[in-house]
Design a protein around this motif. Structure first.
Motif, mmCIF file in Angstrom:
data_model
loop_
_atom_site.group_PDB
_atom_site.id
_atom_site.type_symbol
_atom_site.label_atom_id
_atom_site.label_comp_id
_atom_site.label_asym_id
_atom_site.label_seq_id
_atom_site.Cartn_x
_atom_site.Cartn_y
_atom_site.Cartn_z
ATOM 1 N N SER A 295 0.404 -0.989 0.643
ATOM 2 C CA SER A 295 -0.249 -0.102 -0.095
ATOM 3 C C SER A 295 0.942 1.441 -0.122
ATOM 4 O O SER A 295 0.767 1.883 0.984
ATOM 5 N N CYS A 296 2.026 1.448 -0.906
ATOM 6 C CA CYS A 296 2.512 3.044 -0.763
ATOM 7 C C CYS A 296 2.914 2.784 -2.707
ATOM 8 O O CYS A 296 2.780 2.539 -3.406
ATOM 9 N N ILE A 297 3.085 4.112 -2.441
ATOM 10 C CA ILE A 297 3.555 4.918 -3.482
ATOM 11 C C ILE A 297 5.336 5.152 -3.739
ATOM 12 O O ILE A 297 5.737 5.889 -2.467
ATOM 13 N N ILE A 298 6.301 4.433 -4.830
ATOM 14 C CA ILE A 298 7.458 4.642 -4.817
ATOM 15 C C ILE A 298 8.183 4.930 -6.025
ATOM 16 O O ILE A 298 7.439 4.510 -6.993
ATOM 17 N N HIS A 310 1.373 1.566 4.223
ATOM 18 C CA HIS A 310 1.076 2.610 3.660
ATOM 19 C C HIS A 310 1.726 3.984 3.409
ATOM 20 O O HIS A 310 1.476 4.670 4.101
ATOM 21 N N SER A 311 2.576 3.917 2.606
ATOM 22 C CA SER A 311 3.434 5.483 2.697
ATOM 23 C C SER A 311 3.594 6.446 0.990
ATOM 24 O O SER A 311 3.678 5.672 0.530
ATOM 25 N N VAL A 312 4.364 7.509 1.249
ATOM 26 C CA VAL A 312 4.733 7.989 0.294
ATOM 27 C C VAL A 312 6.211 8.870 -0.088
ATOM 28 O O VAL A 312 6.666 8.865 0.487
ATOM 29 N N ARG A 324 11.298 0.923 9.874
ATOM 30 C CA ARG A 324 9.778 0.277 9.865
ATOM 31 C C ARG A 324 9.241 1.846 8.988
ATOM 32 O O ARG A 324 9.366 2.221 9.884
ATOM 33 N N VAL A 325 8.728 1.625 7.897
ATOM 34 C CA VAL A 325 7.911 3.212 7.878
ATOM 35 C C VAL A 325 7.016 2.783 7.569
ATOM 36 O O VAL A 325 5.937 2.258 6.697
ATOM 37 N N HIS A 326 5.759 4.130 8.225
ATOM 38 C CA HIS A 326 4.633 3.604 8.090
ATOM 39 C C HIS A 326 4.013 4.747 8.123
ATOM 40 O O HIS A 326 3.792 5.841 8.691
ATOM 41 N N ASN A 327 2.471 4.691 7.922
ATOM 42 C CA ASN A 327 1.307 5.787 7.466
ATOM 43 C C ASN A 327 3.107 7.617 7.473
ATOM 44 O O ASN A 327 2.285 8.234 7.772
ATOM 45 N N SER A 328 3.315 7.332 6.098
ATOM 46 C CA SER A 328 4.665 8.721 6.750
ATOM 47 C C SER A 328 5.299 8.901 4.754
ATOM 48 O O SER A 328 4.806 7.872 3.951
ATOM 49 N N ILE A 329 5.601 10.029 5.303
ATOM 50 C CA ILE A 329 5.642 10.859 3.472
ATOM 51 C C ILE A 329 6.936 10.751 4.016
ATOM 52 O O ILE A 329 7.900 11.794 4.478
ATOM 53 N N LEU A 330 7.466 10.223 2.649
ATOM 54 C CA LEU A 330 9.061 10.996 2.786
ATOM 55 C C LEU A 330 9.558 11.612 1.681
ATOM 56 O O LEU A 330 9.436 11.043 0.632
ATOM 57 N N MET A 331 10.713 12.502 2.023
ATOM 58 C CA MET A 331 10.259 13.738 0.231
ATOM 59 C C MET A 331 11.452 13.339 -0.581
ATOM 60 O O MET A 331 12.232 12.344 0.710
ATOM 61 N N PRO A 332 11.642 13.908 -1.455
ATOM 62 C CA PRO A 332 13.360 13.470 -1.911
ATOM 63 C C PRO A 332 14.127 13.517 -1.233
ATOM 64 O O PRO A 332 14.263 14.668 -0.728
ATOM 65 N N ASN A 333 15.578 12.487 -1.363
ATOM 66 C CA ASN A 333 16.131 12.188 -1.060
ATOM 67 C C ASN A 333 16.282 12.191 0.467
ATOM 68 O O ASN A 333 17.922 12.461 0.785
ATOM 69 N N ILE A 342 10.212 4.410 11.662
ATOM 70 C CA ILE A 342 9.050 5.728 11.147
ATOM 71 C C ILE A 342 7.711 5.545 11.253
ATOM 72 O O ILE A 342 6.757 4.849 10.368
ATOM 73 N N GLU A 343 6.925 6.560 12.315
ATOM 74 C CA GLU A 343 5.126 6.328 12.191
ATOM 75 C C GLU A 343 4.607 7.844 12.168
ATOM 76 O O GLU A 343 4.963 8.573 12.201
ATOM 77 N N ASN A 344 3.504 7.897 11.093
ATOM 78 C CA ASN A 344 2.966 8.782 11.406
ATOM 79 C C ASN A 344 3.775 10.481 10.736
ATOM 80 O O ASN A 344 3.515 11.747 11.673
ATOM 81 N N ALA A 345 4.879 10.361 10.319
ATOM 82 C CA ALA A 345 5.226 11.111 10.024
ATOM 83 C C ALA A 345 5.846 11.838 8.621
ATOM 84 O O ALA A 345 5.238 11.204 6.925
ATOM 85 N N ILE A 346 6.301 13.340 9.032
ATOM 86 C CA ILE A 346 6.711 14.070 7.305
ATOM 87 C C ILE A 346 7.974 14.224 7.043
ATOM 88 O O ILE A 346 8.098 15.326 8.118
ATOM 89 N N ILE A 347 8.536 13.846 6.685
ATOM 90 C CA ILE A 347 10.575 13.897 6.660
ATOM 91 C C ILE A 347 10.734 15.054 5.286
ATOM 92 O O ILE A 347 10.669 14.541 4.074
ATOM 93 N N ALA A 348 11.010 16.180 5.431
ATOM 94 C CA ALA A 348 11.293 17.091 4.596
ATOM 95 C C ALA A 348 12.542 16.945 3.109
ATOM 96 O O ALA A 348 13.603 15.503 4.063
ATOM 97 N N GLU A 349 12.777 17.397 2.832
ATOM 98 C CA GLU A 349 14.312 16.592 1.506
ATOM 99 C C GLU A 349 15.606 16.640 2.466
ATOM 100 O O GLU A 349 15.838 17.306 2.572
#
Lengths: 409, 373
Positions: A295-298, A310-312, A324-333, A342-349
């Motif tokens: 359930s993710c987008i890579i 379940h992450s982008v 383990r990355v769950h419910n999170s958004i990991l931005m470029p690089n 990593i849970e329920n997180a947004i991590i910037a570039e």
């Protein structure tokens, strides 16, 4: 200059302070979205897909990343001999300079740009929304109604209506009243902040002296109410489909998670309505033996050795072994070390997370993932989090305060 | 390197690639999930600072032209130099059908002559490697070479594999003293990478001389005949090298990309590899998807299981499908419950529900473009 029927003006100067550390060094429209896009890709792609090839992008807050991203507009087919995309920052005048003091004021300061194309219509767009929309249909509607201004509206759930600017219309979609955040809404047609004006009419309103009680600064607060008061022809163009304002951490996170649904409401696969973006030059992503992706987008450039659910994940993201990355958004690089959670997180570039870290840590037993802002952990760009770093759920860190956070936990 | 022009010859024979090259040249063959074979050579040139590149086409070059477009993806849409696609043509002394590389160079002599650079970098189109030419150029200058041939010493190759290549024999000063062209008993393991650095004036002279005598083979007629007259030196490339000259090599090389060492060597050592951008959506994995040791490009939608696979852009894998050791090209659709093992599916293939296809490691099943199974 060859005259254009319709010129689009894209308001991209806002700070987007509600996105916190994500917009510390970046204008809101340049914030990454959906694995390989930035927010501004949506209005720009909509324009090019709608046949609008002349766009002024009004920038003001931290424009470097946005400017270099837009470049000459080639990814959106906007590198044109006539028209194309033009970046319009605030500038000095003969006697003094001034910042853009509002949406309408920004347009007012760029009348010369619009006049150069002598358009019949001007389309006003904002740079913080995720949606696919055919502006040519809206323009046809505007022409058919012989309107002075047409405002795109979305029917929102009634319980949410009091959070929006609401258009009260008759059965012909003619607007007779505009109420900002009504306590007791009588309509659920929310303004999307997308306007088409007859250019002559708009010009007249922008250049005439503001009335004693107000100014000419803002469309929603000044221009639209005044036009309505003067009895100008104002229509509401009903929009159907996916539309999200991603101006807050919560809404940005939710809109990203919406893409992970079984059949996402926002269809990005339509070959007739592609969302274009500046593509990274990266090889396909690699999923190692022992990794787990569901359930993710890579996207391209990714190297996945851990468990992603379940992450982008944006371009060039690495997830180390045992992480383990769950419910999170990991931005470029973003680089994630080994055995990190990593849970329920947004991590910037470009942020690096070391080994054995716990991002989105909660002291209690593991709870059911929630969708509340207070639970989303946000990490700013270009940070290096040392191994063993723990970060409580709901915290927001950037280069200034992340060491302090570590000391507390 | 700004004083060097690049020429890529894409007329290599492609019979041994069967279905895969029915409608395209080897240069346009899809590779490693999102590339075409030519992207590697072209990117090597760009990353070396060569900005005047001529591409000589011969067989079925529409797909190649479509891919290269104006060259803007490689930053080759330039006012000065840039990308030149050189298709064959017919004139009083030219049939349009090249009898060898030298014939092709001869036909395009006007482009070569009018280029202002003083060196020529000549490359074939079936080699996959990642390098920059700075060191080779420095070597060429310092050693006062007339011609520098870049080679790879392949100690692990079998005699059988070597006998398909052009091999160099060099002395301790790197001087080439013998060349074997597809020998039945190979005496050397130094594989010529079909990349040559020559001073342009000398190159023009050699091509004219050869053409005047009706000689058209670069290795045999320019190199081999001049071993004693010219200073021909070998320069060793130490990184990864693959030659795409058969279905087996194509299959093996693609799967070699799943090895981290090869992958890093190709994509991380010498600068980015550029290709045509397709604006695809990022890849999506469903609830029950699983991917093991695989390369997956953008636009894929995966609901089944893929293991040891290379998936190109826009591939769909249905629920409960199981794909192993396979190469699946662009926009191919694999429906529910399909089982594939050692298979190469070309572009736009559809494999219907529940079908099974099994190949062998040394003999993969190849399904041609647009087939519906």
């Amino acid at each position: 200059m060859v005259a254009k029927k319709c010129v689009a003006m894209l308001l991209a100067g806002g700070q987007g302070s509600r996105l916190g550390v994500l917009t510390k060094n970046t204008a809101k429209p340049a914030v990454p979205f959906g694995g390989k896009y930035r927010i501004i890709d949506f209005p720009l792609s909509n324009c090019t897909n709608s046949g609008i090839d002349t766009i002024g992008v009004l920038t003001q807050y931290k424009p470097l990343k946005l400017n270099s991203y837009i470049g000459i507009g080639q990814p959106w087919d906007l590198d044109r001999l006539n028209g194309g995309v033009t970046i319009l920052p605030p500038y000095m005048k003969q006697t003094a300079g001034e910042w853009y003091s509002g949406t309408a004021n920004a347009i007012c300061q760029n009348i010369e740009f619009i006049e150069a194309y002598n358009p019949e219509y001007v389309l006003i767009l904002s740079g913080d929304q995720i949606y696919k929309m055919d502006y040519s249909a809206m323009l046809a509607f505007h022409e058919e109604k012989e309107a002075d201004v047409t405002i795109a509206v979305l029917e929102v759930p009634w319980e949410d209506a009091s959070r929006f600017g609401i258009m009260n219309t008759d059965e012909d979609n003619k607007v007779y009243e505009f109420v900002e955040k009504p306590k007791n809404p009588i309509s659920n047609k929310a303004s999307m902040g997308i306007y088409i004006f007859k250019w002559k009419k708009l010009r007249q309103y922008l250049t005439q002296e503001p009335r004693s009680s107000g100014s000419n600064n803002d469309f929603g607060k000044d221009i639209i109410p005044r036009m309505l008061k003067d009895g100008e022809q104002m229509y509401a163009f009903p929009f159907k489909g996916y539309w999200r304002d991603v101006g807050t951490i919560q809404s940005l996170w939710e809109a990203n998670m919406d893409l992970l649904e079984e059949t996402p409401e926002l269809d990005l696969y339509d070959p007739g309505w592609k969302i274009y973006s500046r593509n990274p030059v990266e090889p396909p992503h690699y999923i190692a033996r022992g990794a787990n992706v569901r359930s993710c987008i890579i996207t391209e450039g990714g190297m996945i050795f851990g468990d992603v659910n379940h992450s982008v994940l944006f371009a060039g993201v690495t997830v180390g072994k045992g992480s383990r990355v769950h419910n999170s958004i990991l931005m470029p690089n973003v680089k994630v070390g080994e055995n990190t959670v990593i849970e329920n997180a947004i991590i910037a570039e470009n942020t690096v997370v070391g080994d054995n870290c716990y991002i989105g840590y909660s002291a209690g037993a593991e709870e059911k993932p929630s969708r509340k802002r207070k639970d989303i952990t946000v990490i700013g760009e270009n940070l290096t989090l040392p191994s063993g770093y723990k970060l409580d759920k709901g915290s927001m860190v950037d280069s200034e305060n992340f060491l302090a956070y570590q000391a507390v936990i | 390197m700004r004083d060097t022009m690049g020429i890529i010859y894409t007329g290599d024979s492609n019979i041994s690639l069967q279905e895969l090259t029915l409608r395209r040249s080897i240069a346009a063959l899809p590779f490693a999930g999102r590339y075409r074979v030519i992207d590697f050579m072209l990117s090597n040139m760009i990353n070396s600072g060569v900005t005047n590149v001529g591409i000589i086409t011969q067989n079925n070059y529409h797909s190649l032209m479509d891919h290269l477009d104006s060259g803007k993806q490689w930053d080759l849409d330039r006012k000065s130099g840039g990308l030149f696609i050189l298709p064959p043509y017919v004139s009083h002394d030219n049939t349009g059908w090249y009898r060898g590389e030298v014939d092709a160079f001869h036909s395009n002599m006007s482009y070569i002559r009018r280029s202002p650079q003083n060196h020529v970098l000549i490359c074939g189109s079936s080699m996959i490697c990642s390098l920059t030419f700075h060191k080779a150029m420095e070597f060429h200058r310092e050693n006062m070479a007339d011609i520098t041939v870049i080679y790879k010493e392949d100690k692990s190759a079998t005699k059988e594999e070597l006998s398909g290549h052009t091999l160099l024999r060099t002395d301790e000063n790197n001087r080439v003293w013998d060349i074997e062209v597809r020998p039945s008993v190979p005496m050397s393991d130094k594989v010529s990478m079909e990349m040559y650095i020559i001073d342009k004036k000398l190159f023009e002279y050699l091509v004219e001389e050869c053409a005047a005598r009706g000689q058209y083979d670069f290795s045999k007629d320019i190199l081999l005949r001049n071993l004693n007259k010219l200073r021909i030196l070998g320069f060793e490339h130490e990184g990864y090298l693959a030659k795409i000259d058969s279905i087996h090599a194509y299959f093996k090389t693609n799967l070699e990309m799943l090895d981290q060492e090869n992958f890093r060597d190709l994509f991380e050592q010498s600068g980015p590899v550029y290709t045509k951008v397709k604006d695809q959506v990022p890849a999506r994995y469903g609830k029950n998807a699983s991917a093991i040791n695989s390369l997956v490009a953008d636009g894929c939608i995966i609901d089944g299981v893929v293991e040891n696979c290379v998936l190109f852009r826009g591939v769909k894998v249905g629920k409960n499908a199981y794909i192993r050791d396979s190469i699946i090209m662009q926009d191919t659709e694999i429906q529910e419950r399909v089982i594939l093992d050692n298979v190469i599916l070309d572009k736009n293939v559809i494999v219907r529900k529940g079908k099974r296809l099994m190949g062998q490691k040394n003999y993969p099943v190849v399904i041609r473009k647009h087939a519906v199974l």
